[in-house]
Design a protein around this motif. Structure first.
Motif, PDB file in Angstrom:
ATOM      1  N   GLY A   1     -16.127  24.095  -5.800  1.00  0.00           N
ATOM      2  CA  GLY A   1     -16.048  24.301  -4.531  1.00  0.00           C
ATOM      3  C   GLY A   1     -14.780  23.835  -4.323  1.00  0.00           C
ATOM      4  O   GLY A   1     -13.695  23.357  -5.023  1.00  0.00           O
ATOM      5  N   THR A   2     -14.155  23.661  -2.859  1.00  0.00           N
ATOM      6  CA  THR A   2     -13.043  23.131  -2.343  1.00  0.00           C
ATOM      7  C   THR A   2     -13.067  21.962  -1.661  1.00  0.00           C
ATOM      8  O   THR A   2     -13.982  21.800  -0.941  1.00  0.00           O
ATOM      9  N   VAL A   3     -12.338  20.960  -1.776  1.00  0.00           N
ATOM     10  CA  VAL A   3     -12.451  19.581  -1.135  1.00  0.00           C
ATOM     11  C   VAL A   3     -11.056  19.568  -0.253  1.00  0.00           C
ATOM     12  O   VAL A   3      -9.767  19.907  -0.781  1.00  0.00           O
ATOM     13  N   ALA A   4     -11.187  19.345   0.874  1.00  0.00           N
ATOM     14  CA  ALA A   4     -10.080  19.384   1.912  1.00  0.00           C
ATOM     15  C   ALA A   4      -9.995  18.023   2.676  1.00  0.00           C
ATOM     16  O   ALA A   4     -11.231  17.435   2.962  1.00  0.00           O
ATOM     17  N   LYS A   5      -9.104  17.379   2.808  1.00  0.00           N
ATOM     18  CA  LYS A   5      -8.940  16.423   3.797  1.00  0.00           C
ATOM     19  C   LYS A   5      -8.403  16.915   5.030  1.00  0.00           C
ATOM     20  O   LYS A   5      -7.066  17.209   5.255  1.00  0.00           O
ATOM     21  N   ARG A   6      -9.372  16.850   6.409  1.00  0.00           N
ATOM     22  CA  ARG A   6      -8.867  17.473   7.482  1.00  0.00           C
ATOM     23  C   ARG A   6      -8.681  16.284   8.481  1.00  0.00           C
ATOM     24  O   ARG A   6      -9.384  15.186   8.363  1.00  0.00           O
ATOM     25  N   TRP A   7      -8.148  16.514   9.481  1.00  0.00           N
ATOM     26  CA  TRP A   7      -7.860  15.674  10.836  1.00  0.00           C
ATOM     27  C   TRP A   7      -8.702  16.277  11.844  1.00  0.00           C
ATOM     28  O   TRP A   7      -8.431  17.432  12.167  1.00  0.00           O
ATOM     29  N   TYR A   8      -9.320  15.600  12.529  1.00  0.00           N
ATOM     30  CA  TYR A   8     -10.185  16.170  13.935  1.00  0.00           C
ATOM     31  C   TYR A   8      -9.851  15.270  15.100  1.00  0.00           C
ATOM     32  O   TYR A   8      -9.669  13.959  14.883  1.00  0.00           O
ATOM     33  N   ASP A   9      -9.964  15.816  16.206  1.00  0.00           N
ATOM     34  CA  ASP A   9      -9.951  14.842  17.491  1.00  0.00           C
ATOM     35  C   ASP A   9     -11.371  14.354  17.874  1.00  0.00           C
ATOM     36  O   ASP A   9     -12.425  15.246  17.844  1.00  0.00           O
ATOM     37  N   SER A  10     -11.398  13.131  18.151  1.00  0.00           N
ATOM     38  CA  SER A  10     -12.629  12.268  18.369  1.00  0.00           C
ATOM     39  C   SER A  10     -12.413  12.082  19.907  1.00  0.00           C
ATOM     40  O   SER A  10     -11.836  10.772  20.030  1.00  0.00           O
ATOM     41  N   PRO A  11     -12.675  12.522  20.832  1.00  0.00           N
ATOM     42  CA  PRO A  11     -12.364  12.156  22.013  1.00  0.00           C
ATOM     43  C   PRO A  11     -13.414  10.680  22.592  1.00  0.00           C
ATOM     44  O   PRO A  11     -12.782  10.057  23.004  1.00  0.00           O
ATOM     45  N   GLY A  12     -14.678  10.754  22.050  1.00  0.00           N
ATOM     46  CA  GLY A  12     -15.155   9.447  22.087  1.00  0.00           C
ATOM     47  C   GLY A  12     -14.497   8.360  21.592  1.00  0.00           C
ATOM     48  O   GLY A  12     -14.740   7.379  22.399  1.00  0.00           O
ATOM     49  N   LEU A  13     -13.808   8.565  20.562  1.00  0.00           N
ATOM     50  CA  LEU A  13     -13.003   7.191  19.902  1.00  0.00           C
ATOM     51  C   LEU A  13     -11.645   7.281  20.346  1.00  0.00           C
ATOM     52  O   LEU A  13     -11.086   6.282  20.064  1.00  0.00           O
ATOM     53  N   GLY A  14     -11.178   8.123  20.797  1.00  0.00           N
ATOM     54  CA  GLY A  14      -9.838   8.087  21.635  1.00  0.00           C
ATOM     55  C   GLY A  14      -8.637   8.392  20.554  1.00  0.00           C
ATOM     56  O   GLY A  14      -7.636   7.639  20.513  1.00  0.00           O
ATOM     57  N   MET A  15      -9.065   9.007  19.285  1.00  0.00           N
ATOM     58  CA  MET A  15      -7.909   9.167  18.358  1.00  0.00           C
ATOM     59  C   MET A  15      -8.445  10.490  17.469  1.00  0.00           C
ATOM     60  O   MET A  15      -9.595  11.082  17.511  1.00  0.00           O
ATOM     61  N   ASP A  16      -7.195  10.967  16.924  1.00  0.00           N
ATOM     62  CA  ASP A  16      -7.522  11.753  15.838  1.00  0.00           C
ATOM     63  C   ASP A  16      -8.074  10.938  14.705  1.00  0.00           C
ATOM     64  O   ASP A  16      -7.440   9.976  14.137  1.00  0.00           O
ATOM     65  N   ARG A  17      -8.706  11.551  13.771  1.00  0.00           N
ATOM     66  CA  ARG A  17      -9.331  10.928  12.477  1.00  0.00           C
ATOM     67  C   ARG A  17      -9.662  11.953  11.504  1.00  0.00           C
ATOM     68  O   ARG A  17      -9.495  13.066  11.485  1.00  0.00           O
ATOM     69  N   ARG A  18      -9.650  11.313  10.156  1.00  0.00           N
ATOM     70  CA  ARG A  18      -9.857  11.978   8.869  1.00  0.00           C
ATOM     71  C   ARG A  18     -10.890  12.072   8.478  1.00  0.00           C
ATOM     72  O   ARG A  18     -11.932  11.131   8.636  1.00  0.00           O
ATOM     73  N   ILE A  19     -11.286  13.329   7.972  1.00  0.00           N
ATOM     74  CA  ILE A  19     -12.681  13.348   7.185  1.00  0.00           C
ATOM     75  C   ILE A  19     -12.427  14.321   6.033  1.00  0.00           C
ATOM     76  O   ILE A  19     -11.489  15.161   5.816  1.00  0.00           O
ATOM     77  N   THR A  20     -13.458  14.153   5.223  1.00  0.00           N
ATOM     78  CA  THR A  20     -13.118  14.883   3.887  1.00  0.00           C
ATOM     79  C   THR A  20     -14.369  16.162   3.963  1.00  0.00           C
ATOM     80  O   THR A  20     -15.530  15.669   4.487  1.00  0.00           O
ATOM     81  N   ILE A  21     -14.000  17.335   3.581  1.00  0.00           N
ATOM     82  CA  ILE A  21     -15.027  18.504   3.796  1.00  0.00           C
ATOM     83  C   ILE A  21     -14.623  19.081   2.497  1.00  0.00           C
ATOM     84  O   ILE A  21     -13.773  19.557   1.705  1.00  0.00           O
TER      85      ILE A  21
END
Length: 398
Positions: A149-169
Motif C-alpha cells: 500500500g501507500t503511506v501518505a502524510k497529509r494536512w487537514y483543516d480542523s475547524p473545531g481545533l482551530g488549526m491545520d493538523r497532520r495525519i498519516t493515511i
C-alpha cells in the motif's frame, strides 16, 4: 599533488581506517551487531575499550517493575556484557521467539544506541535499536514480497481545533489504479505518541499489507491522526519545530479531541474513495487511544460498526469534565441499540490497566452489550498492540 601521490595517500588513508576498526568515517563496519544466529539466539557487540561496564537492556530480557506517571509498569531488565582484551564487549541471548525486539546499551550508566545498528524507533522521547526474529508471528511485521500500500502524510483543516493538523493515511495496494471505494479504520495512538506511532512502532503498513496479501483482511484505508490536541503534528514535524516529546500533552484527555473527531472523518471522506457509512467505519486505539475510541464511538453512537480497545485507559480522570463524558451508560446503550458488528477488548494479564478493563466488561455485561475479549501475556507494551492489530484487522468489514 600528482595523481600517483593522490592514489598512494588514499591507499594509506583507507588502510589506516581499516586497521582502526570502529573509526568515525566508516563507523563500525568491522563489527556485526546484532547478529542473529542459526538457533535464533542473538549476539550483541560493542567496542568500548575505556568502559568499566556495559549492560544491554531490551524487551527480550526478563522484566522488572518501574513506577511511571500512569502507574507501576513492566520494564525490561538488563544483562552485563563480557569484555575481551581488545575492548570488545559481547553478549549472546538464549534462542528467541519470533518477534520484533528493541534494545539499548548502558555504558558506565549512560544509555546509548548500538553504533553498528542503524535501525531505531522513537517511543515518546526514547530511541532504541530494533531487530526482527522471523519464522513466526513477526513475519507479519516484515516487509515481504507482496503488493504494498501507500503511506501518505497529509494536512487537514480542523475547524473545531482551530488549526491545520497532520495525519498519516494508509491506502491499500491498487488504490491509485482503481475506482473502488474502501472501508476505513481510524487507528489511534497512546499517550506520548502521535501520527507517527502506529506506523513506526506498530508496523501497521507491514501488518496490513501482509494480511491483505494472505486474504485474511479486507483491503482498507487506515487513518492515523495525532491525538494531542495542542499539537499540529509530531514533534519536529509541525510549526513548533524541534522540541523534546512529552508523555502527556495538555488537554489530551479532557474531551476536546473526542468532541472534534468528526473533522477527521470529514477530511477522509472528502478526500478518499470510501464507503461513507457506519457499516464501513471502524475505530480502534491503544491505551489513551483506547480511551479516545471508547468515548468517540459512544459519543457518536451511530458512526462505527467496529470498535477496538487495546489496553484501553478506561479510568476516571480529574480533567474529564467535558460534555463527552456525560451519560456514559445511556450512550453505550444507544450504541448497542443502533447495532454493532464487533466490540473488541484486548488486554495483557500484567497490564496496569487490567482491572480497569475488567470493570469495563462488567459495565457492558450490565447493559447486555456483547463484546469479544482477548487476554494475552505481558503488560502495556507494543508487542501486545501489534498482536491485537493483527488479530483485529481480519475481523473487519466482512
Amino acid at each position: 599533488m600528482t595523481k600517483t601521490r593522490i592514489m598512494i595517500a588514499l591507499v594509506v588513508l583507507l588502510a589506516g581506517l581499516k586497521s582502526n576498526g570502529q573509526e568515525a568515517l566508516f563507523g563500525g563496519q568491522e563489527i556485526v551487531s546484532p547478529e542473529i544466529n542459526k538457533d535464533k539466539s542473538v549476539t550483541f557487540r560493542l567496542l568500548a575499550p575505556a568502559a568499566d561496564s556495559v549492560f544491554i537492556t531490551g524487551d527480550f530480557l526478563p522484566t522488572t517493575k518501574m513506577k511511571t506517571p500512569m502507574g507501576e509498569m513492566d520494564a525490561p531488565g538488563k544483562k552485563l556484557l563480557s569484555k575481551n582484551g581488545e575492548g570488545l564487549w559481547t553478549y549472546t541471548t538464549e534462542p528467541l521467539a519470533s518477534e520484533l525486539y528493541n534494545y539499548s546499551f548502558i555504558v558506565d550508566g549512560m544509555t546509548v544506541r548500538d553504533p553498528n545498528n542503524p535501525f531505531v524507533i522513537r517511543d515518546v522521547s526514547s530511541l532504541t535499536n530494533i531487530f526482527i526474529i522471523g519464522g513466526g508471528k513477526a513475519d507479519n511485521y516484515k516487509v515481504n514480497d507482496v503488493p504494498h500500500g501507500t503511506v501518505a502524510k497529509r494536512w487537514y483543516d480542523s475547524p473545531g481545533l482551530g488549526m491545520d493538523r497532520r495525519i498519516t493515511i494508509y491506502t491499500p495496494p491498487g488504490y491509485e489504479d482503481s475506482k473502488e471505494e474502501y472501508p476505513v479504520l481510524y487507528l489511534l495512538h497512546g499517550a506520548g505518541g502521535d501520527e507517527e506511532a502506529w506506523m513506526d512502532l506498530g508496523r501497521t503498513s507491514q501488518i496490513i499489507d501482509n494480511l491483505i496479501a494472505e486474504g485474511k483482511a479486507q483491503p482498507m484505508i487506515i487513518a492515523m491522526p495525532n491525538g494531542n490536541v495542542t499539537q499540529d503534528a509530531a514533534p519536529g514535524m509541525g510549526s513548533d519545530g524541534f522540541y523534546k516529546p512529552v508523555f502527556m500533552a495538555p488537554k489530551t484527555m479532557d474531551g476536546t479531541y473526542e468532541a472534534n473527531f468528526m473533522d477527521i472523518i470529514k477530511f477522509v471522506e472528502n478526500n478518499y474513495r470510501v464507503k461513507a457509512n457506519k457499516e464501513n467505519r471502524a475505530i480502534a486505539g491503544l491505551s489513551m487511544g483506547g480511551f479516545h475510541s471508547f468515548h468517540i464511538s459512544r459519543y457518536y453512537p451511530n458512526t462505527f460498526d467496529y470498535v477496538g480497545l487495546f489496553s484501553a485507559a478506561i479510568m476516571p480522570r480529574e480533567d474529564a469534565t467535558g460534555e463527552v463524558y456525560n451519560n456514559i451508560n445511556e450512550t453505550l446503550e444507544q450504541q448497542y441499540k443502533n447495532g454493532l458488528e464487533l466490540y473488541y477488548i484486548a488486554i495483557g494479564k500484567t497490564d496496569f490497566l487490567y482491572k480497569a478493563n475488567q470493570d469495563l466488561k462488567k459495565q457492558l455485561d450490565e447493559i447486555g452489550m456483547p463484546y469479544e475479549y482477548v487476554e494475552t501475556d505481558g503488560g502495556h507494551i507494543w508487542r501486545n498492540w501489534r498482536i491485537y492489530l493483527t488479530d483485529f484487522a481480519p475481523k473487519l468489514f466482512k
